[in-house]
Design a protein around this motif. Structure first.
Motif, PDB file in Angstrom:
ATOM      1  N   LEU A  24       0.857  -1.185   0.000  1.00 16.14           N
ATOM      2  CA  LEU A  24       0.000   0.000   0.000  1.00 16.14           C
ATOM      3  C   LEU A  24       0.893   1.235   0.000  1.00 16.14           C
ATOM      4  N   ARG A  25       0.598   2.186  -0.901  1.00 15.00           N
ATOM      5  CA  ARG A  25       1.450   3.372  -1.044  1.00 15.00           C
ATOM      6  C   ARG A  25       0.605   4.637  -1.142  1.00 15.00           C
ATOM      7  N   ASN A  26       1.264   5.742  -0.832  1.00 17.95           N
ATOM      8  CA  ASN A  26       0.716   7.085  -1.038  1.00 17.95           C
ATOM      9  C   ASN A  26      -0.494   7.368  -0.138  1.00 17.95           C
ATOM     10  N   LYS A  27      -0.219   8.098   0.916  1.00 22.62           N
ATOM     11  CA  LYS A  27      -1.247   8.510   1.883  1.00 22.62           C
ATOM     12  C   LYS A  27      -2.001   7.308   2.455  1.00 22.62           C
ATOM     13  N   VAL A  28      -1.234   6.405   3.051  1.00 23.32           N
ATOM     14  CA  VAL A  28      -1.810   5.210   3.661  1.00 23.32           C
ATOM     15  C   VAL A  28      -2.326   5.569   5.047  1.00 23.32           C
ATOM     16  N   ILE A  29      -3.574   5.200   5.318  1.00 24.54           N
ATOM     17  CA  ILE A  29      -4.188   5.440   6.624  1.00 24.54           C
ATOM     18  C   ILE A  29      -4.810   4.130   7.092  1.00 24.54           C
ATOM     19  N   ALA A  30      -4.348   3.639   8.247  1.00 25.69           N
ATOM     20  CA  ALA A  30      -4.914   2.428   8.843  1.00 25.69           C
ATOM     21  C   ALA A  30      -5.577   2.824  10.154  1.00 25.69           C
ATOM     22  N   VAL A  31      -6.814   2.359  10.356  1.00 26.96           N
ATOM     23  CA  VAL A  31      -7.571   2.691  11.567  1.00 26.96           C
ATOM     24  C   VAL A  31      -8.051   1.392  12.200  1.00 26.96           C
ATOM     25  N   SER A  32      -7.773   1.228  13.504  1.00 23.35           N
ATOM     26  CA  SER A  32      -8.227   0.030  14.219  1.00 23.35           C
ATOM     27  C   SER A  32      -9.631   0.255  14.761  1.00 23.35           C
ATOM     28  N   ASP A  33     -10.247  -0.821  15.227  1.00 25.46           N
ATOM     29  CA  ASP A  33     -11.609  -0.712  15.762  1.00 25.46           C
ATOM     30  C   ASP A  33     -11.676   0.103  17.045  1.00 25.46           C
ATOM     31  N   ASP A  34     -10.541   0.242  17.767  1.00 30.28           N
ATOM     32  CA  ASP A  34     -10.544   1.037  18.995  1.00 30.28           C
ATOM     33  C   ASP A  34     -10.039   2.468  18.788  1.00 30.28           C
ATOM     34  N   GLY A  35      -9.834   2.880  17.532  1.00 31.49           N
ATOM     35  CA  GLY A  35      -9.521   4.278  17.246  1.00 31.49           C
ATOM     36  C   GLY A  35      -8.071   4.626  17.013  1.00 31.49           C
ATOM     37  N   LYS A  36      -7.149   3.669  17.093  1.00 29.10           N
ATOM     38  CA  LYS A  36      -5.749   3.966  16.777  1.00 29.10           C
ATOM     39  C   LYS A  36      -5.627   4.208  15.277  1.00 29.10           C
ATOM     40  N   THR A  37      -4.774   5.162  14.894  1.00 24.59           N
ATOM     41  CA  THR A  37      -4.581   5.491  13.486  1.00 24.59           C
ATOM     42  C   THR A  37      -3.100   5.466  13.155  1.00 24.59           C
ATOM     43  N   ILE A  38      -2.769   4.862  12.028  1.00 24.73           N
ATOM     44  CA  ILE A  38      -1.392   4.848  11.513  1.00 24.73           C
ATOM     45  C   ILE A  38      -1.406   5.537  10.160  1.00 24.73           C
ATOM     46  N   ASN A  39      -0.541   6.544  10.017  1.00 27.84           N
ATOM     47  CA  ASN A  39      -0.369   7.263   8.746  1.00 27.84           C
ATOM     48  C   ASN A  39       1.065   7.046   8.265  1.00 27.84           C
ATOM     49  N   THR A  40       1.208   6.699   6.983  1.00 31.26           N
ATOM     50  CA  THR A  40       2.524   6.513   6.387  1.00 31.26           C
ATOM     51  C   THR A  40       2.390   6.594   4.871  1.00 31.26           C
ATOM     52  N   GLU A  41       3.508   6.574   4.183  1.00 31.96           N
ATOM     53  CA  GLU A  41       3.491   6.595   2.716  1.00 31.96           C
ATOM     54  C   GLU A  41       3.685   5.201   2.120  1.00 31.96           C
ATOM     55  N   LEU A  42       4.075   4.236   2.953  1.00 31.19           N
ATOM     56  CA  LEU A  42       4.290   2.867   2.490  1.00 31.19           C
ATOM     57  C   LEU A  42       3.978   1.901   3.623  1.00 31.19           C
ATOM     58  N   MET A  43       3.148   0.922   3.334  1.00 28.22           N
ATOM     59  CA  MET A  43       2.814  -0.094   4.328  1.00 28.22           C
ATOM     60  C   MET A  43       2.635  -1.426   3.613  1.00 28.22           C
ATOM     61  N   TYR A  44       3.101  -2.477   4.259  1.00 29.29           N
ATOM     62  CA  TYR A  44       2.884  -3.831   3.769  1.00 29.29           C
ATOM     63  C   TYR A  44       1.955  -4.545   4.735  1.00 29.29           C
ATOM     64  N   TRP A  45       1.070  -5.357   4.186  1.00 24.80           N
ATOM     65  CA  TRP A  45       0.179  -6.163   5.002  1.00 24.80           C
ATOM     66  C   TRP A  45       0.328  -7.604   4.558  1.00 24.80           C
ATOM     67  N   ASP A  46       0.926  -8.417   5.427  1.00 25.47           N
ATOM     68  CA  ASP A  46       1.117  -9.836   5.175  1.00 25.47           C
ATOM     69  C   ASP A  46      -0.075 -10.567   5.778  1.00 25.47           C
ATOM     70  N   GLN A  47      -1.027 -10.951   4.945  1.00 27.22           N
ATOM     71  CA  GLN A  47      -2.248 -11.587   5.425  1.00 27.22           C
ATOM     72  C   GLN A  47      -1.971 -12.947   6.051  1.00 27.22           C
ATOM     73  N   SER A  48      -1.032 -13.700   5.492  1.00 20.83           N
ATOM     74  CA  SER A  48      -0.766 -15.043   6.001  1.00 20.83           C
ATOM     75  C   SER A  48      -0.185 -15.004   7.416  1.00 20.83           C
ATOM     76  N   LYS A  49       0.580 -13.956   7.742  1.00 22.02           N
ATOM     77  CA  LYS A  49       1.167 -13.825   9.078  1.00 22.02           C
ATOM     78  C   LYS A  49       0.358 -12.899   9.983  1.00 22.02           C
ATOM     79  N   GLY A  50      -0.614 -12.184   9.412  1.00 24.27           N
ATOM     80  CA  GLY A  50      -1.405 -11.247  10.215  1.00 24.27           C
ATOM     81  C   GLY A  50      -0.591 -10.049  10.676  1.00 24.27           C
ATOM     82  N   LEU A  51       0.330  -9.561   9.826  1.00 21.05           N
ATOM     83  CA  LEU A  51       1.226  -8.454  10.183  1.00 21.05           C
ATOM     84  C   LEU A  51       1.071  -7.278   9.225  1.00 21.05           C
ATOM     85  N   ILE A  52       1.214  -6.067   9.773  1.00 18.73           N
ATOM     86  CA  ILE A  52       1.386  -4.870   8.958  1.00 18.73           C
ATOM     87  C   ILE A  52       2.704  -4.241   9.379  1.00 18.73           C
ATOM     88  N   TYR A  53       3.416  -3.630   8.428  1.00 15.33           N
ATOM     89  CA  TYR A  53       4.735  -3.081   8.748  1.00 15.33           C
ATOM     90  C   TYR A  53       5.181  -2.089   7.689  1.00 15.33           C
TER      91      TYR A  53
END
Length: 189
Positions: free
Chosen positions: A114-143
């Motif tokens: 995921l690139r360019n103005k990436v915004i991740a929001v959790s169900d409890d309201g935490k927000t992560i903003n970055t320009e590059l994020m990877y989401w490994d579905q098999s491991k359940g990881l974002i980084y």
């Protein structure tokens, strides 16, 4: 007159043979060049993908534009105008969302880029903003290894270069922290 026609025919035939023999690219070379090109298998606009596991919706992906690409070396889904991914808990409630202006899904690896103005929001309201994020579905990881800004559910802002987390954003590890952290000292009363 017959001799002139025969001479012309001979010259044309010899020229054709010379041209064929002087070609540098073989048929295999031409095929290998064309097979490595990015050619869409499927494409669409304003699409929604639903990923399920045992009839339960795990993820939904919405995209403005979608291109399914298969080459000799790789297979992926390209989302050149970005989109939104919503993940769900087992009970069907929204677990989190990720939005980006560009995304690529490597289907066999179950990896999202995921690139360019990436915004991740959790169900409890935490927000992560970055320009590059990877989401490994098999491991359940974002980084990411890029600049990241995390806003906690109580409004604190943390900044750093790089992070890793479970995909529900319950256990976030921020690297090279640059923000201010305010702690309550419970020993003073």
């Amino acid at each position: 007159m017959k001799n002139i026609n025969n001479i012309i025919k001979s010259i044309v035939i010899l020229s054709g043979i010379t041209m064929l023999l002087s070609c540098e690219n073989s048929i295999k070379e031409v095929q290998s060049i064309t097979s490595n090109e990015k050619t869409p298998e499927r494409s669409g606009k304003d699409v929604e993908f639903i990923f399920t596991d045992s009839t339960r919706i795990k993820y939904r992906a919405f995209a403005v534009e979608f291109i399914d690409v298969k080459t000799e070396d790789k297979e992926y889904q390209d989302f050149p105008k970005g989109g939104k991914i919503t993940s769900y808990d087992d009970d069907g409630t929204v677990a989190g969302q990720i939005e980006a202006n560009y995304a690529k899904h490597f289907t066999s690896d179950q990896l999202w880029e995921l690139r360019n103005k990436v915004i991740a929001v959790s169900d409890d309201g935490k927000t992560i903003n970055t320009e590059l994020m990877y989401w490994d579905q098999s491991k359940g990881l974002i980084y990411s290894d890029q600049y990241v800004r995390i806003t906690t559910d109580d409004g604190q802002v943390l900044e750093g270069i790089g992070f890793s987390s479970d995909d529900k954003m319950d256990k976030i590890t921020l690297k090279k922290v640059t923000g201010e952290v305010y702690l309550n000292d419970e020993t003073e009363q």
